[in-house]
Write a protein that holds these residues in place. Structure first.
Motif, PDB file in Angstrom:
ATOM      1  N   LYS A 106      36.392  58.826  23.536  1.00  0.00           N
ATOM      2  CA  LYS A 106      35.215  59.377  24.217  1.00  0.00           C
ATOM      3  C   LYS A 106      35.430  60.860  24.508  1.00  0.00           C
ATOM      4  O   LYS A 106      36.569  61.335  24.598  1.00  0.00           O
ATOM      5  CB  LYS A 106      34.945  58.625  25.519  1.00  0.00           C
ATOM      6  CG  LYS A 106      36.016  58.775  26.594  1.00  0.00           C
ATOM      7  CD  LYS A 106      35.631  57.985  27.834  1.00  0.00           C
ATOM      8  CE  LYS A 106      36.700  58.039  28.901  1.00  0.00           C
ATOM      9  NZ  LYS A 106      36.954  59.378  29.436  1.00  0.00           N
TER      10      LYS A 106
ATOM     11  N   GLU B   8      35.416  55.070  37.561  1.00  0.00           N
ATOM     12  CA  GLU B   8      34.227  54.880  38.394  1.00  0.00           C
ATOM     13  C   GLU B   8      32.951  55.209  37.630  1.00  0.00           C
ATOM     14  O   GLU B   8      31.947  54.480  37.721  1.00  0.00           O
ATOM     15  CB  GLU B   8      34.289  55.743  39.656  1.00  0.00           C
ATOM     16  CG  GLU B   8      33.059  55.569  40.529  1.00  0.00           C
ATOM     17  CD  GLU B   8      33.057  56.427  41.783  1.00  0.00           C
ATOM     18  OE1 GLU B   8      31.997  56.468  42.435  1.00  0.00           O
ATOM     19  OE2 GLU B   8      34.084  57.048  42.104  1.00  0.00           O
ATOM     20  N   THR B   9      32.956  56.287  36.861  1.00  0.00           N
ATOM     21  CA  THR B   9      31.756  56.683  36.129  1.00  0.00           C
ATOM     22  C   THR B   9      31.371  55.625  35.108  1.00  0.00           C
ATOM     23  O   THR B   9      30.193  55.277  34.956  1.00  0.00           O
ATOM     24  CB  THR B   9      31.967  58.047  35.440  1.00  0.00           C
ATOM     25  OG1 THR B   9      32.437  58.981  36.405  1.00  0.00           O
ATOM     26  CG2 THR B   9      30.668  58.568  34.853  1.00  0.00           C
ATOM     27  N   THR B  10      32.345  55.075  34.413  1.00  0.00           N
ATOM     28  CA  THR B  10      32.081  53.990  33.469  1.00  0.00           C
ATOM     29  C   THR B  10      31.511  52.784  34.200  1.00  0.00           C
ATOM     30  O   THR B  10      30.572  52.129  33.725  1.00  0.00           O
ATOM     31  CB  THR B  10      33.368  53.603  32.726  1.00  0.00           C
ATOM     32  OG1 THR B  10      33.832  54.734  31.972  1.00  0.00           O
ATOM     33  CG2 THR B  10      33.137  52.435  31.785  1.00  0.00           C
ATOM     34  N   THR B  11      32.060  52.487  35.363  1.00  0.00           N
ATOM     35  CA  THR B  11      31.584  51.363  36.171  1.00  0.00           C
ATOM     36  C   THR B  11      30.126  51.545  36.574  1.00  0.00           C
ATOM     37  O   THR B  11      29.311  50.609  36.479  1.00  0.00           O
ATOM     38  CB  THR B  11      32.462  51.206  37.430  1.00  0.00           C
ATOM     39  OG1 THR B  11      33.804  50.910  37.025  1.00  0.00           O
ATOM     40  CG2 THR B  11      31.949  50.116  38.353  1.00  0.00           C
ATOM     41  N   ARG B  12      29.772  52.741  37.016  1.00  0.00           N
ATOM     42  CA  ARG B  12      28.395  53.005  37.433  1.00  0.00           C
ATOM     43  C   ARG B  12      27.422  52.846  36.258  1.00  0.00           C
ATOM     44  O   ARG B  12      26.360  52.235  36.400  1.00  0.00           O
ATOM     45  CB  ARG B  12      28.290  54.407  38.031  1.00  0.00           C
ATOM     46  CG  ARG B  12      28.911  54.533  39.415  1.00  0.00           C
ATOM     47  CD  ARG B  12      28.934  55.991  39.855  1.00  0.00           C
ATOM     48  NE  ARG B  12      29.446  56.129  41.201  1.00  0.00           N
ATOM     49  CZ  ARG B  12      28.689  56.223  42.297  1.00  0.00           C
ATOM     50  NH1 ARG B  12      27.376  56.178  42.204  1.00  0.00           N
ATOM     51  NH2 ARG B  12      29.243  56.369  43.488  1.00  0.00           N
ATOM     52  N   VAL B  13      27.778  53.416  35.114  1.00  0.00           N
ATOM     53  CA  VAL B  13      26.901  53.307  33.943  1.00  0.00           C
ATOM     54  C   VAL B  13      26.784  51.850  33.507  1.00  0.00           C
ATOM     55  O   VAL B  13      25.689  51.357  33.213  1.00  0.00           O
ATOM     56  CB  VAL B  13      27.409  54.196  32.796  1.00  0.00           C
ATOM     57  CG1 VAL B  13      26.610  53.951  31.520  1.00  0.00           C
ATOM     58  CG2 VAL B  13      27.346  55.673  33.180  1.00  0.00           C
TER      59      VAL B  13
ATOM     60  N   THR C 143      28.521  56.992  26.958  1.00  0.00           N
ATOM     61  CA  THR C 143      27.604  58.020  26.482  1.00  0.00           C
ATOM     62  C   THR C 143      27.932  58.566  25.097  1.00  0.00           C
ATOM     63  O   THR C 143      27.039  58.761  24.276  1.00  0.00           O
ATOM     64  CB  THR C 143      27.540  59.185  27.499  1.00  0.00           C
ATOM     65  OG1 THR C 143      27.157  58.666  28.769  1.00  0.00           O
ATOM     66  CG2 THR C 143      26.528  60.226  27.063  1.00  0.00           C
TER      67      THR C 143
ATOM     68  N   CYS D 137      36.776  58.812  35.466  1.00  0.00           N
ATOM     69  CA  CYS D 137      36.310  58.077  34.288  1.00  0.00           C
ATOM     70  C   CYS D 137      36.137  56.581  34.543  1.00  0.00           C
ATOM     71  O   CYS D 137      35.233  55.952  33.981  1.00  0.00           O
ATOM     72  CB  CYS D 137      37.249  58.332  33.118  1.00  0.00           C
ATOM     73  SG  CYS D 137      37.215  60.077  32.619  1.00  0.00           S
TER      74      CYS D 137
ATOM     75  N   HIS E 109      32.890  61.673  30.545  1.00  0.00           N
ATOM     76  CA  HIS E 109      33.630  60.962  31.591  1.00  0.00           C
ATOM     77  C   HIS E 109      33.481  59.452  31.451  1.00  0.00           C
ATOM     78  O   HIS E 109      34.459  58.712  31.575  1.00  0.00           O
ATOM     79  CB  HIS E 109      33.189  61.407  32.983  1.00  0.00           C
ATOM     80  CG  HIS E 109      33.586  62.806  33.320  1.00  0.00           C
ATOM     81  ND1 HIS E 109      34.896  63.217  33.375  1.00  0.00           N
ATOM     82  CD2 HIS E 109      32.846  63.901  33.598  1.00  0.00           C
ATOM     83  CE1 HIS E 109      34.957  64.502  33.682  1.00  0.00           C
ATOM     84  NE2 HIS E 109      33.722  64.944  33.823  1.00  0.00           N
ATOM     85  N   ASN E 110      32.262  58.978  31.218  1.00  0.00           N
ATOM     86  CA  ASN E 110      32.093  57.532  31.089  1.00  0.00           C
ATOM     87  C   ASN E 110      32.332  57.108  29.643  1.00  0.00           C
ATOM     88  O   ASN E 110      32.259  57.913  28.715  1.00  0.00           O
ATOM     89  CB  ASN E 110      30.710  57.095  31.595  1.00  0.00           C
ATOM     90  CG  ASN E 110      29.614  57.339  30.597  1.00  0.00           C
ATOM     91  OD1 ASN E 110      29.422  56.561  29.670  1.00  0.00           O
ATOM     92  ND2 ASN E 110      28.879  58.443  30.772  1.00  0.00           N
TER      93      ASN E 110
END
Length: 199
Positions: free
Chosen positions: A84, A119-124, A91, A117, A87-88
């Protein structure tokens, strides 16, 4: 196969930075390996994610050789490896396609860094409708400098600055931010016990 473990950025790039001396868990690969074994025994998909910044000249530039799994980790045949640049993990990759093709709806996430990365993946993932388990003790992070701190401050200055947010506080705040909104919080021990009951 409706579940997948997403291992995010547990890569040698972080060890190549001076900031590694401040990491919350220098043995994070041990916890990640436990999760990987739990997932494999259950027949769940394991997806490996690496962060890459081609042409940057920093430790995330693949040309420098650090963008690889930490040496204690071993990817099995058939386990996807995704690179990637955001961050997530969704995307800039085909992660969602990989999960959709396998009918995955439940994710377990772990990796580096807790509030970035992972947390951002978790949110998405939560917004995409996945049921997410955030395994805090299989994540790691560093102290975060105050917004007004010099961009290139040394590790010593980072630790000496009373405005610096400790790694422990970062992790605690991340749990508060994601719990009940984007994910369920769990520990490796809890997941190991749950897997034993299902066996």
């Amino acid at each position: 196969m409706t579940r997948a473990l997403i291992v995010i950025d547990v890569q040698e790039s972080f060890r190549a930075r001076p900031l590694w001396a401040t990491i919350s868990d220098p043995k994070i690969s041990e916890q990640v390996n436990r999760l990987v074994q739990i997932s494999r025994r259950a027949g769940d998909l394991v997806v490996w994610v690496l962060h890459s910044e081609p042409g940057s000249g920093n430790v995330f530039d693949p040309a420098l050789g650090h963008v690889r799994l930490m040496e204690e980790l071993e990817r099995a045949d058939g386990e996807p490896l995704i690179h990637k640049t955001s961050h997530n993990a969704f995307t800039t990759t085909n992660l969602q396609q990989v999960l959709t093709e396998r009918g995955v709806r439940e994710l377990t996430v772990c990796g580096i860094r807790t509030e970035q990365c992972v947390e951002t993946t978790t949110r998405v993932a939560g917004d995409l409708g996945y049921q997410v388990t955030f395994v805090t003790d299989a994540t790691a992070t560093n102290p975060i400098p105050h917004r007004d701190a010099p961009a290139e401050q040394s590790v010593a200055d980072l630790l000496a600055d009373p405005r610096t947010l400790s790694a422990e506080e970062v992790i605690r705040r991340t749990e508060y931010a994601v719990a009940g909104r984007f994910a369920t919080i769990a520990t490796v021990d809890e997941l190991e016990a749950a897997a034993a009951l299902r066996a």
